[in-house]
Design a protein around this motif. Structure first.
Motif, PDB file in Angstrom:
ATOM      1  N   ILE A 224      -2.589 -13.797  -1.640  1.00 51.76           N
ATOM      2  CA  ILE A 224      -2.562 -12.794  -0.734  1.00 51.76           C
ATOM      3  C   ILE A 224      -1.752 -13.139   0.482  1.00 51.76           C
ATOM      4  CG2 ILE A 224      -4.104 -11.501   0.785  1.00 51.76           C
ATOM      5  CD1 ILE A 224      -6.385 -12.023  -1.118  1.00 51.76           C
ATOM      6  N   PHE A 225      -1.040 -12.138   0.890  1.00 49.12           N
ATOM      7  CA  PHE A 225      -0.029 -12.486   1.994  1.00 49.12           C
ATOM      8  C   PHE A 225      -0.697 -11.569   3.126  1.00 49.12           C
ATOM      9  CE2 PHE A 225       2.448 -13.426  -1.609  1.00 49.12           C
ATOM     10  CZ  PHE A 225       3.123 -14.519  -1.452  1.00 49.12           C
ATOM     11  N   ILE A 226      -0.694 -11.888   4.156  1.00 47.88           N
ATOM     12  CA  ILE A 226      -1.318 -11.113   5.385  1.00 47.88           C
ATOM     13  C   ILE A 226      -0.428 -11.295   6.553  1.00 47.88           C
ATOM     14  CG2 ILE A 226      -3.417 -10.715   4.357  1.00 47.88           C
ATOM     15  CD1 ILE A 226      -4.773 -12.882   6.299  1.00 47.88           C
ATOM     16  N   MET A 227      -0.333 -10.272   7.355  1.00 43.84           N
ATOM     17  CA  MET A 227       0.571 -10.448   8.580  1.00 43.84           C
ATOM     18  C   MET A 227      -0.479 -11.295   9.718  1.00 43.84           C
ATOM     19  SD  MET A 227       3.726  -9.233   8.777  1.00 43.84           S
ATOM     20  CE  MET A 227       3.908  -8.661  10.224  1.00 43.84           C
TER      21      MET A 227
ATOM     22  N   PRO B 128       7.523  -6.830   3.770  1.00 45.32           N
ATOM     23  CA  PRO B 128       8.408  -5.570   3.430  1.00 45.32           C
ATOM     24  C   PRO B 128       7.565  -4.326   3.908  1.00 45.32           C
ATOM     25  CG  PRO B 128       7.987  -6.789   1.357  1.00 45.32           C
ATOM     26  CD  PRO B 128       7.005  -7.347   2.465  1.00 45.32           C
ATOM     27  N   LYS B 129       8.483  -3.404   4.696  1.00 47.20           N
ATOM     28  CA  LYS B 129       8.056  -2.294   5.180  1.00 47.20           C
ATOM     29  C   LYS B 129       6.983  -2.557   6.302  1.00 47.20           C
ATOM     30  CE  LYS B 129       9.322   0.814   1.367  1.00 47.20           C
ATOM     31  NZ  LYS B 129      10.184   1.457   1.897  1.00 47.20           N
ATOM     32  N   ASN B 130       6.874  -3.814   6.952  1.00 47.56           N
ATOM     33  CA  ASN B 130       6.060  -4.088   7.969  1.00 47.56           C
ATOM     34  C   ASN B 130       4.589  -3.693   7.676  1.00 47.56           C
ATOM     35  OD1 ASN B 130       7.844  -5.313   9.769  1.00 47.56           O
ATOM     36  ND2 ASN B 130       8.710  -3.023  10.170  1.00 47.56           N
ATOM     37  N   VAL B 131       4.037  -3.946   6.429  1.00 47.91           N
ATOM     38  CA  VAL B 131       2.717  -3.703   5.877  1.00 47.91           C
ATOM     39  C   VAL B 131       1.874  -5.118   6.438  1.00 47.91           C
ATOM     40  CG1 VAL B 131       3.353  -2.339   3.769  1.00 47.91           C
ATOM     41  CG2 VAL B 131       3.265  -5.005   3.633  1.00 47.91           C
ATOM     42  N   ASN B 132       0.608  -4.926   6.433  1.00 54.42           N
ATOM     43  CA  ASN B 132      -0.286  -5.963   6.765  1.00 54.42           C
ATOM     44  C   ASN B 132      -0.664  -6.594   5.687  1.00 54.42           C
ATOM     45  OD1 ASN B 132      -0.678  -4.819   9.720  1.00 54.42           O
ATOM     46  ND2 ASN B 132      -1.317  -3.120   8.680  1.00 54.42           N
TER      47      ASN B 132
ATOM     48  N   ALA C  92       0.651  -1.001  -0.077  1.00 56.40           N
ATOM     49  CA  ALA C  92      -0.055  -0.086  -0.037  1.00 56.40           C
ATOM     50  C   ALA C  92       0.924   1.359  -0.041  1.00 56.40           C
ATOM     51  CB  ALA C  92      -0.940  -0.072   1.257  1.00 56.40           C
ATOM     52  N   ILE C  93       1.838   1.476  -1.167  1.00 57.49           N
ATOM     53  CA  ILE C  93       2.286   2.790  -1.273  1.00 57.49           C
ATOM     54  C   ILE C  93       1.409   3.567  -2.317  1.00 57.49           C
ATOM     55  CG2 ILE C  93       4.300   3.692  -2.265  1.00 57.49           C
ATOM     56  CD1 ILE C  93       5.996   1.325  -1.022  1.00 57.49           C
TER      57      ILE C  93
ATOM     58  N   GLY D 157       4.009   8.649  -2.379  1.00 57.61           N
ATOM     59  CA  GLY D 157       4.908   7.873  -1.886  1.00 57.61           C
ATOM     60  C   GLY D 157       4.942   7.340  -0.358  1.00 57.61           C
ATOM     61  N   GLU D 158       3.636   7.734   0.182  1.00 55.35           N
ATOM     62  CA  GLU D 158       3.107   7.484   1.610  1.00 55.35           C
ATOM     63  C   GLU D 158       2.837   5.911   1.519  1.00 55.35           C
ATOM     64  OE1 GLU D 158      -0.422   8.662   4.573  1.00 55.35           O
ATOM     65  OE2 GLU D 158      -0.449   9.719   2.285  1.00 55.35           O
ATOM     66  N   LEU D 159       3.105   5.557   2.790  1.00 56.58           N
ATOM     67  CA  LEU D 159       2.577   4.018   2.995  1.00 56.58           C
ATOM     68  C   LEU D 159       1.479   4.192   3.760  1.00 56.58           C
ATOM     69  CD1 LEU D 159       3.743   1.186   2.952  1.00 56.58           C
ATOM     70  CD2 LEU D 159       4.854   1.583   4.845  1.00 56.58           C
ATOM     71  N   ILE D 160       0.350   3.330   3.292  1.00 50.38           N
ATOM     72  CA  ILE D 160      -0.651   3.364   4.068  1.00 50.38           C
ATOM     73  C   ILE D 160      -1.042   2.187   5.042  1.00 50.38           C
ATOM     74  CG2 ILE D 160      -3.421   3.622   3.774  1.00 50.38           C
ATOM     75  CD1 ILE D 160      -2.622   5.167   1.214  1.00 50.38           C
ATOM     76  N   THR D 161      -0.838   2.420   6.146  1.00 43.96           N
ATOM     77  CA  THR D 161      -0.784   1.137   6.983  1.00 43.96           C
ATOM     78  C   THR D 161      -2.035   1.224   8.326  1.00 43.96           C
ATOM     79  OG1 THR D 161       0.989   1.703   8.416  1.00 43.96           O
ATOM     80  CG2 THR D 161       1.280   0.085   6.191  1.00 43.96           C
ATOM     81  N   GLU D 162      -2.370   2.651   8.430  1.00 39.73           N
ATOM     82  CA  GLU D 162      -3.208   2.548   9.674  1.00 39.73           C
ATOM     83  C   GLU D 162      -4.636   2.003   9.649  1.00 39.73           C
ATOM     84  OE1 GLU D 162      -3.183   6.743  10.886  1.00 39.73           O
ATOM     85  OE2 GLU D 162      -1.108   6.873  10.412  1.00 39.73           O
ATOM     86  N   ASN D 163      -5.242   1.614   8.517  1.00 37.54           N
ATOM     87  CA  ASN D 163      -6.647   1.194   8.324  1.00 37.54           C
ATOM     88  C   ASN D 163      -6.553   0.083   7.390  1.00 37.54           C
ATOM     89  OD1 ASN D 163      -9.000   0.958   6.915  1.00 37.54           O
ATOM     90  ND2 ASN D 163      -9.826   2.279   8.505  1.00 37.54           N
ATOM     91  N   ILE D 164      -6.880  -1.076   7.592  1.00 37.20           N
ATOM     92  CA  ILE D 164      -6.683  -2.466   7.026  1.00 37.20           C
ATOM     93  C   ILE D 164      -7.578  -2.080   5.549  1.00 37.20           C
ATOM     94  CG2 ILE D 164      -8.411  -3.800   8.165  1.00 37.20           C
ATOM     95  CD1 ILE D 164      -4.950  -4.972   6.510  1.00 37.20           C
TER      96      ILE D 164
END
Length: 126
Positions: free
Chosen positions: A77-80, A113-117, A34-35, A40-47
């Motif tokens: 799909i890879f999920i954390m 990568p980048k600790n995304v979800n 989610a870049i 260039g912002e990484l979006i990770t606050e809301n799934i």
């Protein structure tokens, strides 16, 4: 014979790989996170927002190859956290016609990568 697919409407690769490769009539797209390609912002606050950005990035790559989500035959799909599966699945599903949706697997992984979800890759055929 292969053709490299690149669009500025999806995040640029950050290593020795391409956004996608078209081989014959088959498109192999690298995993997208989610870049936001504009900021260039990484979006990770809301799934939901995170998954939507991933799908927008995939849509841009498909468009650059002259395809749509109707051309997708396989996705991974890879999920954390499997607890996010429902929300991810709802957003993901909104991009496909349920009757013609691709084959898919979803796996929980230790780290992305980048600790995304969530990270999603696709294969599409013209």
């Amino acid at each position: 014979m292969k053709k490299i697919i690149f669009t500025e409407k999806a995040p640029a690769p950050i290593g020795p790989y391409n956004q996608a490769v078209l081989s014959g009539n088959t498109l192999y797209a690298s995993g997208q996170i989610a870049i936001n390609p504009e900021s260039g912002e990484l979006i990770t606050e809301n799934i939901n927002d995170e998954t939507n950005q991933v799908m927008k990035n995939i849509a841009a790559i498909l468009e650059a190859a002259g395809m749509t989500f109707e051309n997708v035959v396989k996705s991974t799909i890879f999920i954390m956290d499997m607890n996010n599966f429902g929300a991810i699945n709802t957003v993901y599903g909104s991009y496909f016609n349920e009757k013609t949706a691709p084959a898919r697997e979803t796996v929980q992984v230790a780290c992305l990568p980048k600790n995304v979800n969530v990270e999603i890759s696709i294969i599409a055929v013209q």
